[in-house]
Design a protein around this motif. Structure first.
Motif, mmCIF file in Angstrom:
data_model
loop_
_atom_site.group_PDB
_atom_site.id
_atom_site.type_symbol
_atom_site.label_atom_id
_atom_site.label_comp_id
_atom_site.label_asym_id
_atom_site.label_seq_id
_atom_site.Cartn_x
_atom_site.Cartn_y
_atom_site.Cartn_z
ATOM 1 N N VAL A 29 0.829 -1.201 0.000
ATOM 2 C CA VAL A 29 0.000 0.000 0.000
ATOM 3 C C VAL A 29 0.866 1.255 0.000
ATOM 4 O O VAL A 29 0.581 2.215 -0.733
ATOM 5 N N VAL A 30 1.914 1.254 0.792
ATOM 6 C CA VAL A 30 2.820 2.409 0.842
ATOM 7 C C VAL A 30 3.421 2.663 -0.544
ATOM 8 O O VAL A 30 3.471 3.804 -1.010
ATOM 9 N N HIS A 31 3.848 1.600 -1.219
ATOM 10 C CA HIS A 31 4.415 1.766 -2.551
ATOM 11 C C HIS A 31 3.383 2.277 -3.545
ATOM 12 O O HIS A 31 3.682 3.156 -4.360
ATOM 13 N N VAL A 32 2.179 1.756 -3.497
ATOM 14 C CA VAL A 32 1.132 2.218 -4.424
ATOM 15 C C VAL A 32 0.848 3.701 -4.211
ATOM 16 O O VAL A 32 0.767 4.478 -5.174
ATOM 17 N N VAL A 33 0.725 4.111 -2.958
ATOM 18 C CA VAL A 33 0.421 5.517 -2.663
ATOM 19 C C VAL A 33 1.563 6.430 -3.110
ATOM 20 O O VAL A 33 1.339 7.430 -3.810
ATOM 21 N N PHE A 34 2.783 6.084 -2.736
ATOM 22 C CA PHE A 34 3.895 6.968 -3.058
ATOM 23 C C PHE A 34 4.260 6.943 -4.537
ATOM 24 O O PHE A 34 4.639 7.969 -5.099
ATOM 25 N N VAL A 35 4.134 5.797 -5.188
ATOM 26 C CA VAL A 35 4.408 5.745 -6.634
ATOM 27 C C VAL A 35 3.365 6.554 -7.383
ATOM 28 O O VAL A 35 3.696 7.281 -8.332
ATOM 29 N N THR A 36 2.115 6.484 -6.965
ATOM 30 C CA THR A 36 1.062 7.281 -7.604
ATOM 31 C C THR A 36 1.327 8.774 -7.423
ATOM 32 O O THR A 36 1.263 9.545 -8.385
ATOM 33 N N SER B 185 4.510 9.812 -9.436
ATOM 34 C CA SER B 185 4.316 9.842 -10.885
ATOM 35 C C SER B 185 3.457 11.042 -11.294
ATOM 36 O O SER B 185 3.735 11.688 -12.305
ATOM 37 N N LEU B 186 2.436 11.353 -10.505
ATOM 38 C CA LEU B 186 1.632 12.549 -10.803
ATOM 39 C C LEU B 186 2.475 13.821 -10.702
ATOM 40 O O LEU B 186 2.338 14.731 -11.524
ATOM 41 N N LEU B 187 3.333 13.882 -9.709
ATOM 42 C CA LEU B 187 4.212 15.037 -9.548
ATOM 43 C C LEU B 187 5.175 15.155 -10.723
ATOM 44 O O LEU B 187 5.357 16.249 -11.278
ATOM 45 N N CYS B 188 5.782 14.048 -11.127
ATOM 46 C CA CYS B 188 6.740 14.071 -12.247
ATOM 47 C C CYS B 188 6.057 14.483 -13.546
ATOM 48 O O CYS B 188 6.552 15.345 -14.282
ATOM 49 N N PHE B 189 4.907 13.856 -13.850
ATOM 50 C CA PHE B 189 4.235 14.166 -15.109
ATOM 51 C C PHE B 189 3.622 15.566 -15.093
ATOM 52 O O PHE B 189 3.575 16.244 -16.123
ATOM 53 N N GLY B 190 3.175 16.024 -13.933
ATOM 54 C CA GLY B 190 2.668 17.393 -13.828
ATOM 55 C C GLY B 190 3.771 18.419 -14.040
ATOM 56 O O GLY B 190 3.591 19.419 -14.745
ATOM 57 N N THR B 191 4.925 18.163 -13.442
ATOM 58 C CA THR B 191 6.072 19.048 -13.633
ATOM 59 C C THR B 191 6.525 19.039 -15.087
ATOM 60 O O THR B 191 6.834 20.086 -15.661
ATOM 61 N N ALA B 192 6.547 17.842 -15.678
ATOM 62 C CA ALA B 192 6.951 17.731 -17.084
ATOM 63 C C ALA B 192 5.995 18.510 -17.977
ATOM 64 O O ALA B 192 6.432 19.244 -18.873
ATOM 65 N N LEU C 139 11.880 17.255 -20.093
ATOM 66 C CA LEU C 139 12.156 15.909 -20.585
ATOM 67 C C LEU C 139 12.684 15.011 -19.473
ATOM 68 O O LEU C 139 12.326 13.829 -19.386
ATOM 69 N N VAL C 140 13.533 15.560 -18.620
ATOM 70 C CA VAL C 140 14.040 14.784 -17.471
ATOM 71 C C VAL C 140 12.878 14.374 -16.565
ATOM 72 O O VAL C 140 12.817 13.227 -16.100
ATOM 73 N N SER C 141 11.935 15.268 -16.336
ATOM 74 C CA SER C 141 10.784 14.951 -15.494
ATOM 75 C C SER C 141 9.906 13.886 -16.134
ATOM 76 O O SER C 141 9.394 12.990 -15.447
ATOM 77 N N ALA C 142 9.711 13.957 -17.450
ATOM 78 C CA ALA C 142 8.901 12.953 -18.138
ATOM 79 C C ALA C 142 9.558 11.577 -18.073
ATOM 80 O O ALA C 142 8.890 10.570 -17.819
ATOM 81 N N VAL C 143 10.858 11.522 -18.286
ATOM 82 C CA VAL C 143 11.572 10.248 -18.201
ATOM 83 C C VAL C 143 11.529 9.717 -16.766
ATOM 84 O O VAL C 143 11.325 8.508 -16.544
ATOM 85 N N SER C 144 11.684 10.598 -15.799
ATOM 86 C CA SER C 144 11.615 10.181 -14.394
ATOM 87 C C SER C 144 10.237 9.617 -14.065
ATOM 88 O O SER C 144 10.129 8.604 -13.356
ATOM 89 N N GLY C 145 9.195 10.247 -14.559
ATOM 90 C CA GLY C 145 7.843 9.729 -14.345
ATOM 91 C C GLY C 145 7.669 8.350 -14.949
ATOM 92 O O GLY C 145 7.060 7.464 -14.344
ATOM 93 N N GLY C 146 8.224 8.139 -16.134
ATOM 94 C CA GLY C 146 8.161 6.821 -16.758
ATOM 95 C C GLY C 146 8.901 5.776 -15.954
ATOM 96 O O GLY C 146 8.432 4.643 -15.795
ATOM 97 N N LEU C 147 10.057 6.147 -15.428
ATOM 98 C CA LEU C 147 10.830 5.216 -14.602
ATOM 99 C C LEU C 147 10.106 4.879 -13.297
ATOM 100 O O LEU C 147 10.154 3.735 -12.829
ATOM 101 N N VAL C 148 9.430 5.864 -12.732
ATOM 102 C CA VAL C 148 8.674 5.625 -11.499
ATOM 103 C C VAL C 148 7.519 4.662 -11.771
ATOM 104 O O VAL C 148 7.249 3.749 -10.978
#
Length: 69
Positions: A5-12, A15-22, A43-52
């Motif tokens: 659950v912790v991973h699902v919450v924090f990954v979500t 990823s929203l933060l990374c893609f929003g920033t991107a 672009l770095v933020s978009a790639v980071s979101g994909g990796l997350v």
């Protein structure tokens, strides 16, 4: 709360933060006052979101036998 659950919450959230920033940085880069720095960090933020997202899938696959609660 389980590790799953912790991973699902924090990954979500991450990823929203990374893609929003991107999205914000890439939109700024496409505008009139945009700089190359905005494009690069977008672009770095978009790639980071994909990796997350990839990491989240990996963890869920690894913990598939673990209960959510």
């Amino acid at each position: 709360m389980s590790l799953k659950v912790v991973h699902v919450v924090f990954v979500t959230a991450l990823s929203l933060l990374c893609f929003g920033t991107a999205g914000t940085l890439l939109a700024r880069a496409a505008g009139e006052g945009g700089t190359g720095s905005d494009l690069a960090w977008g672009l770095v933020s978009a790639v980071s979101g994909g990796l997350v997202v990839f990491y989240g899938g990996y963890v869920l696959k690894k913990l598939k036998r673990t209960a959510y609660l």
